[in-house]
Design a protein around this motif. Structure first.
Motif, PDB file in Angstrom:
ATOM      1  N   LEU A 299      51.334  30.589   9.665  1.00 42.66           N
ATOM      2  CA  LEU A 299      51.462  32.036   9.848  1.00 42.66           C
ATOM      3  C   LEU A 299      51.352  32.433  11.318  1.00 42.66           C
ATOM      4  CD1 LEU A 299      49.325  33.350   6.859  1.00 42.66           C
ATOM      5  CD2 LEU A 299      51.793  33.623   7.146  1.00 42.66           C
ATOM      6  N   ALA A 300      50.580  31.680  12.088  1.00 48.54           N
ATOM      7  CA  ALA A 300      50.332  32.042  13.486  1.00 48.54           C
ATOM      8  C   ALA A 300      51.401  31.529  14.437  1.00 48.54           C
ATOM      9  CB  ALA A 300      48.965  31.511  13.919  1.00 48.54           C
ATOM     10  N   ALA A 301      52.162  30.507  14.045  1.00 42.93           N
ATOM     11  CA  ALA A 301      53.105  29.860  14.966  1.00 42.93           C
ATOM     12  C   ALA A 301      54.168  30.826  15.476  1.00 42.93           C
ATOM     13  CB  ALA A 301      53.756  28.656  14.280  1.00 42.93           C
ATOM     14  N   ASP A 302      54.769  31.599  14.582  1.00 44.12           N
ATOM     15  CA  ASP A 302      55.843  32.516  14.990  1.00 44.12           C
ATOM     16  C   ASP A 302      55.337  33.633  15.900  1.00 44.12           C
ATOM     17  OD1 ASP A 302      57.484  35.174  14.424  1.00 44.12           O
ATOM     18  OD2 ASP A 302      58.855  33.491  14.106  1.00 44.12           O
ATOM     19  N   PRO A 303      54.262  34.377  15.528  1.00 36.86           N
ATOM     20  CA  PRO A 303      53.791  35.426  16.442  1.00 36.86           C
ATOM     21  C   PRO A 303      53.313  34.885  17.781  1.00 36.86           C
ATOM     22  CG  PRO A 303      52.301  35.188  14.566  1.00 36.86           C
ATOM     23  CD  PRO A 303      53.530  34.412  14.244  1.00 36.86           C
ATOM     24  N   LEU A 304      52.749  33.665  17.788  1.00 37.51           N
ATOM     25  CA  LEU A 304      52.346  33.069  19.061  1.00 37.51           C
ATOM     26  C   LEU A 304      53.575  32.803  19.928  1.00 37.51           C
ATOM     27  CD1 LEU A 304      50.139  31.907  20.870  1.00 37.51           C
ATOM     28  CD2 LEU A 304      50.408  29.718  19.690  1.00 37.51           C
ATOM     29  N   GLY A 305      54.634  32.289  19.298  1.00 36.32           N
ATOM     30  CA  GLY A 305      55.877  32.074  20.030  1.00 36.32           C
ATOM     31  C   GLY A 305      56.467  33.379  20.528  1.00 36.32           C
ATOM     32  N   PHE A 306      56.352  34.432  19.722  1.00 39.89           N
ATOM     33  CA  PHE A 306      56.860  35.750  20.114  1.00 39.89           C
ATOM     34  C   PHE A 306      56.164  36.241  21.382  1.00 39.89           C
ATOM     35  CE2 PHE A 306      57.442  40.291  20.034  1.00 39.89           C
ATOM     36  CZ  PHE A 306      58.661  40.495  19.442  1.00 39.89           C
ATOM     37  N   ILE A 307      54.860  36.045  21.451  1.00 42.21           N
ATOM     38  CA  ILE A 307      54.102  36.465  22.634  1.00 42.21           C
ATOM     39  C   ILE A 307      54.581  35.708  23.866  1.00 42.21           C
ATOM     40  CG2 ILE A 307      51.813  36.480  23.696  1.00 42.21           C
ATOM     41  CD1 ILE A 307      50.711  36.815  20.803  1.00 42.21           C
ATOM     42  N   VAL A 308      54.713  34.393  23.724  1.00 45.32           N
ATOM     43  CA  VAL A 308      55.169  33.562  24.847  1.00 45.32           C
ATOM     44  C   VAL A 308      56.593  33.947  25.237  1.00 45.32           C
ATOM     45  CG1 VAL A 308      55.722  31.205  25.569  1.00 45.32           C
ATOM     46  CG2 VAL A 308      53.637  31.654  24.244  1.00 45.32           C
ATOM     47  N   GLY A 309      57.455  34.154  24.237  1.00 42.49           N
ATOM     48  CA  GLY A 309      58.839  34.506  24.518  1.00 42.49           C
ATOM     49  C   GLY A 309      58.971  35.849  25.209  1.00 42.49           C
ATOM     50  N   THR A 310      58.179  36.821  24.788  1.00 46.19           N
ATOM     51  CA  THR A 310      58.217  38.136  25.428  1.00 46.19           C
ATOM     52  C   THR A 310      57.814  38.038  26.892  1.00 46.19           C
ATOM     53  OG1 THR A 310      57.663  39.198  23.327  1.00 46.19           O
ATOM     54  CG2 THR A 310      57.364  40.511  25.312  1.00 46.19           C
ATOM     55  N   PHE A 311      56.769  37.272  27.156  1.00 46.91           N
ATOM     56  CA  PHE A 311      56.338  37.096  28.544  1.00 46.91           C
ATOM     57  C   PHE A 311      57.417  36.391  29.369  1.00 46.91           C
ATOM     58  CE2 PHE A 311      54.429  34.536  31.915  1.00 46.91           C
ATOM     59  CZ  PHE A 311      53.723  35.508  32.612  1.00 46.91           C
TER      60      PHE A 311
ATOM     61  N   LEU B 165      54.427  18.795   9.161  1.00 46.79           N
ATOM     62  CA  LEU B 165      53.685  19.975   9.596  1.00 46.79           C
ATOM     63  C   LEU B 165      53.892  20.233  11.085  1.00 46.79           C
ATOM     64  CD1 LEU B 165      51.627  22.254   9.225  1.00 46.79           C
ATOM     65  CD2 LEU B 165      49.806  20.567   9.600  1.00 46.79           C
ATOM     66  N   ILE B 166      53.816  19.193  11.889  1.00 47.99           N
ATOM     67  CA  ILE B 166      53.973  19.359  13.343  1.00 47.99           C
ATOM     68  C   ILE B 166      55.350  19.908  13.673  1.00 47.99           C
ATOM     69  CG2 ILE B 166      54.007  18.201  15.571  1.00 47.99           C
ATOM     70  CD1 ILE B 166      51.234  18.478  14.334  1.00 47.99           C
ATOM     71  N   LEU B 167      56.389  19.331  13.080  1.00 45.02           N
ATOM     72  CA  LEU B 167      57.748  19.797  13.362  1.00 45.02           C
ATOM     73  C   LEU B 167      57.943  21.222  12.850  1.00 45.02           C
ATOM     74  CD1 LEU B 167      60.558  19.333  14.456  1.00 45.02           C
ATOM     75  CD2 LEU B 167      61.174  18.201  12.303  1.00 45.02           C
ATOM     76  N   ALA B 168      57.372  21.533  11.696  1.00 45.18           N
ATOM     77  CA  ALA B 168      57.491  22.897  11.163  1.00 45.18           C
ATOM     78  C   ALA B 168      56.843  23.901  12.108  1.00 45.18           C
ATOM     79  CB  ALA B 168      56.840  22.972   9.781  1.00 45.18           C
ATOM     80  N   LEU B 169      55.682  23.558  12.648  1.00 47.66           N
ATOM     81  CA  LEU B 169      55.013  24.445  13.595  1.00 47.66           C
ATOM     82  C   LEU B 169      55.840  24.630  14.858  1.00 47.66           C
ATOM     83  CD1 LEU B 169      51.326  23.183  13.265  1.00 47.66           C
ATOM     84  CD2 LEU B 169      52.253  25.347  12.440  1.00 47.66           C
ATOM     85  N   VAL B 170      56.447  23.541  15.330  1.00 49.42           N
ATOM     86  CA  VAL B 170      57.292  23.620  16.538  1.00 49.42           C
ATOM     87  C   VAL B 170      58.497  24.514  16.271  1.00 49.42           C
ATOM     88  CG1 VAL B 170      58.809  22.318  18.069  1.00 49.42           C
ATOM     89  CG2 VAL B 170      56.557  21.399  17.473  1.00 49.42           C
ATOM     90  N   LEU B 171      59.137  24.343  15.115  1.00 49.99           N
ATOM     91  CA  LEU B 171      60.318  25.145  14.799  1.00 49.99           C
ATOM     92  C   LEU B 171      59.970  26.632  14.694  1.00 49.99           C
ATOM     93  CD1 LEU B 171      62.071  22.904  12.092  1.00 49.99           C
ATOM     94  CD2 LEU B 171      62.748  23.228  14.477  1.00 49.99           C
ATOM     95  N   LEU B 172      58.859  26.934  14.047  1.00 50.14           N
ATOM     96  CA  LEU B 172      58.457  28.333  13.910  1.00 50.14           C
ATOM     97  C   LEU B 172      58.065  28.931  15.263  1.00 50.14           C
ATOM     98  CD1 LEU B 172      56.378  28.145  10.609  1.00 50.14           C
ATOM     99  CD2 LEU B 172      58.652  29.128  10.924  1.00 50.14           C
ATOM    100  N   PHE B 173      57.421  28.132  16.089  1.00 47.32           N
ATOM    101  CA  PHE B 173      57.051  28.595  17.432  1.00 47.32           C
ATOM    102  C   PHE B 173      58.310  28.902  18.251  1.00 47.32           C
ATOM    103  CE2 PHE B 173      56.260  27.704  21.934  1.00 47.32           C
ATOM    104  CZ  PHE B 173      55.197  28.558  22.184  1.00 47.32           C
ATOM    105  N   VAL B 174      59.286  28.000  18.231  1.00 42.55           N
ATOM    106  CA  VAL B 174      60.531  28.206  18.981  1.00 42.55           C
ATOM    107  C   VAL B 174      61.279  29.422  18.448  1.00 42.55           C
ATOM    108  CG1 VAL B 174      62.781  27.220  19.555  1.00 42.55           C
ATOM    109  CG2 VAL B 174      60.740  25.781  19.626  1.00 42.55           C
ATOM    110  N   ALA B 175      61.308  29.570  17.114  1.00 41.67           N
ATOM    111  CA  ALA B 175      61.960  30.746  16.523  1.00 41.67           C
ATOM    112  C   ALA B 175      61.292  32.030  17.006  1.00 41.67           C
ATOM    113  CB  ALA B 175      61.914  30.659  15.001  1.00 41.67           C
ATOM    114  N   GLY B 176      59.973  31.991  17.142  1.00 39.52           N
ATOM    115  CA  GLY B 176      59.253  33.152  17.652  1.00 39.52           C
ATOM    116  C   GLY B 176      59.562  33.427  19.108  1.00 39.52           C
ATOM    117  N   VAL B 177      59.657  32.378  19.916  1.00 40.72           N
ATOM    118  CA  VAL B 177      59.982  32.529  21.341  1.00 40.72           C
ATOM    119  C   VAL B 177      61.326  33.226  21.501  1.00 40.72           C
ATOM    120  CG1 VAL B 177      60.587  31.291  23.448  1.00 40.72           C
ATOM    121  CG2 VAL B 177      58.596  30.566  22.124  1.00 40.72           C
ATOM    122  N   VAL B 178      62.344  32.714  20.812  1.00 37.65           N
ATOM    123  CA  VAL B 178      63.684  33.298  20.936  1.00 37.65           C
ATOM    124  C   VAL B 178      63.746  34.660  20.243  1.00 37.65           C
ATOM    125  CG1 VAL B 178      66.139  32.841  20.652  1.00 37.65           C
ATOM    126  CG2 VAL B 178      64.565  30.938  20.888  1.00 37.65           C
ATOM    127  N   GLY B 179      62.938  34.817  19.174  1.00 33.97           N
ATOM    128  CA  GLY B 179      62.930  36.077  18.442  1.00 33.97           C
ATOM    129  C   GLY B 179      62.361  37.241  19.224  1.00 33.97           C
TER     130      GLY B 179
END
Length: 434
Positions: A256-268, A303-317
């Motif tokens: 649940l946290a991977a995407d919003p964390l990526g979103f924060i990094v991506g926005t910055f 699990l690791i790859l899923a977290l990476v994919l969700l994080f990247v999706a959040g960054v670009v999102g």
């Protein structure tokens, strides 16, 4: 590319924006605390999981009706006054919720009232932010800062809300949220300028929606924005996905946290390295990429790859912040509240329908990972033509589509020599229609 223009924190030099930024941060933090507190409170008193889930859902659902039906008030009335009264009303409602042993029926009614009041207040705050920051570079920095702040607050609330409520107790947690609304009321009243209503004409609750759907370029933007309804599907499937990939139950929080964390990094990253004019050119590419990443779930990731994919999706999102920034730049001030309400309502509906549809598909085919991949593929199918349409819109010569920095500015008419009338240019039917 190095950062250009003002820094990320430059908008905080503006007193009015600083007050609105603090108000929004307090509101988001309080909302997270209240949602957790109400779910725990109702479950403790009833032992019924359906009631607990229902009270949680009620913190979201009334915002749908309020967003479409009440947001236009931000154009008809003084926006500061509207924000003050709505915040004060929310403080009273949440304060009543904090009373011990409040009857459940009364609690449900109070829960419905809070997001209803929030809708016109958020619309007024959004419109006022554009008014107080007319400089485009500064305005887009403010949107970046808001995106980072709200998502960080939500991420912290996701991880610590339950612990905090367990430590303080539900009544105390609700009282704290009521206090945040009191502080917000005082901040807005003290530091935000009292401007006259944006519109001199009486607006109806559908005027904003009509404007949004009647403007081709804005329709493209909201299409790109509402793709979040597909991007949010992994959030609704976090628990079954964790089980499917053999991860421990504690991994649900990480998913649940991977995407919003990526979103924060991506926005910055977008704020730091990409100037607003370039953002307008690539938002379609970013939207397509955000959904494209999800198609890789067809590989049944660990699990690791899923977290990476969700994080990247959040960054670009994080392109979503830019989309809404351009949206607010394109929409005239006198209709901005109602238009924002229509766009925000559509966003909420897309998220709700996406999660519901994702759950149904996953149940039907028996695979959460495959469902997420299907959602990503469907998103790409929608995003690609929308990206092409946005590219064409920018090339049509419309200043607002080409560059946010020129949005809202009227072209300077050429001076004609005396006695000569300008010869009107004939337009193609396509351009006339747009």
């Amino acid at each position: 590319m190095s950062r250009q223009g003002p820094s990320l924190f430059a908008p905080l030099a503006n007193r009015e924006f600083r007050a609105l930024w603090l108000t929004e941060g307090l509101s988001v933090a309080g909302d997270q605390l209240t949602r957790v507190a109400l779910a725990i409170l109702v479950y403790d008193r009833t032992g019924n999981a359906m009631y607990a889930a229902g009270i949680y859902a009620l913190t979201f659902l009334p915002a749908l009706a309020g967003g479409l039906g009440l947001s236009h008030l931000a154009d008809r009335y003084r926006r500061r006054t509207l924000m003050v009264w709505c915040s004060a009303g929310q403080a009273v409602l949440v304060g009543l919720m904090a009373i011990p042993n409040m009857p459940l029926v009364a609690l449900f009614v109070l829960v419905i009232g809070v997001p209803l009041l929030q809708s016109p207040a958020v619309a007024a705050q959004n419109a006022t932010t554009r008014e107080i920051l007319p400089d485009d570079d500064l305005y887009f920095r403010s949107q970046d800062l808001r995106g980072i702040t709200t998502n960080t607050t939500m991420l912290v609330g996701l991880g610590g809300g339950g612990l905090l409520v367990g430590w303080l107790g539900t009544s105390t947690a609700l009282a704290i949220d009521a206090a945040t609304f009191v502080v917000a009321t005082l901040l807005v009243h003290r530091y935000v300028q009292d401007r006259p209503p944006a519109s001199t004409e009486k607006t109806s609750w559908l005027d904003g929606a009509r404007w949004v759907f009647g403007n081709r370029k804005v329709r493209i933007l909201v299409t790109l924005s509402w793709l979040v309804g597909l991007a949010v599907i992994p959030e609704g499937l976090a628990a079954p996905l964790a089980k499917e990939i053999g991860a421990p139950s504690g991994a649900v929080g990480l998913l649940l946290a991977a995407d919003p964390l990526g979103f924060i990094v991506g926005t910055f990253a977008i704020s730091h390295f990409i100037p607003p004019a370039l953002r307008a050119r690539i938002i379609g590419v970013l939207a397509t990429s955000a959904l494209g990443v999800l198609t890789l779930f067809i590989l049944k990731p660990t699990l690791i790859l899923a977290l990476v994919l969700l994080f990247v999706a959040g960054v670009v999102g994080a392109y979503q912040v830019t989309v809404m920034g351009i949206f607010n730049t394109l929409v005239p001030n006198e209709i901005r509240g109602g238009a924002f309400g229509a766009a925000r309502t559509g966003l909420r509906v897309a998220q709700a329908l996406g999660i519901a549809a994702g759950g149904a598909v996953a149940q039907g085919i028996g695979s959460s990972a495959t469902t997420i991949a299907i959602a990503g593929a469907l998103g790409v199918v929608i995003a690609v033509p929308a990206t092409v349409a946005w590219s064409h819109a920018r090339r049509e010569g419309d200043d607002t589509a080409a560059d946010p920095a020129s949005a809202g500015k009227r072209p300077t008419p050429k001076r004609q020599s005396p006695g000569k009338r300008p010869t009107p240019k004939r337009q193609s039917p396509a351009k006339q229609a747009s």
